[in-house]
Enzyme design. Sequence first.
Site: not given
Length: 296
Positions: A118, A139, A151, A189
């Site tokens: 992540s 991800h 992702e 993130n």
Amino acid sequence: MKNIAVIGSGTMGNGIAHTFAQFGYPVVLIDINEEALDRGLATIVKNLDRQVSKGTITAEDKANTLQNISKSTLMRTGVAEADLIVEAATENLDLKLKIFTDLDAYAKAGTILASNTSSISITQIAAATNRGEKVIGMHFMNPVPVMKLVEVIRGYATSDETTAAVMEISSALGKSPVEVNDYPGFVANRILMPMINEAIFTLFEGVAGVHEIDTVMKLGMAHPMGPLQLADFIGLDVCLAIMNVLHDGFGNPKYAPCPLLVNMVMAGKKGVKSGEGFYDYANGPKDAKVAAKFRV
């Protein structure tokens, strides 16, 4: 890509294996011992049962999904026939580098090596292999069988062909893949974790309590879950690890993790996984109460 291997049978790994298997891909789920694999498979069964009860899949779909999943405690043999390997181990750089070094040695020459990291650099992970063009980030979001986003992170050496193949297989899983470049935290993130960290600072500085902070974000910003409760579900240790990646990667003090977050992780208060974080989960996640320390 026909055969899939997933490294790690925890929350993300079993969700990834579940999703590939549900869409007809043979999957080998790999972990260090049978106990971990049994826990992962039990979670898959529970989640499939939930899908059947909701009418999103049939009992036959469940049976076919489980038939597509095999288990292995031996990485060398488990990945031997894989066309795509998705690593979903703990968010620890040294561990991931070791795994990818081994995968490079054990996997077929044409196999794509993907990480579900992540936040950790795909470029750095790829440097542990001799196939940088075949290393990429996938991800997935939690819970994997439900959430649509993947992702797809291109490392410095990731080829166009590898990227196109991973975008295509992600779409084949009913997901919506989004291609991003390899910088700390990627997109999800880099935006989400500083928001969570700021919510923790808001609590730490006494601006408001846990319930109040989460209520403001749910009712004022239309978030389905407040940032402090979301942090508990992600895992406070994972939040801290990602904040450290952002802080180290950018060298900017705005990404420094809140001292309260650091202390809670050191004290073993990691959220849902430990039974307590900002909320107390003694009666389960659906009946969470603000932890005694944070009642105002």
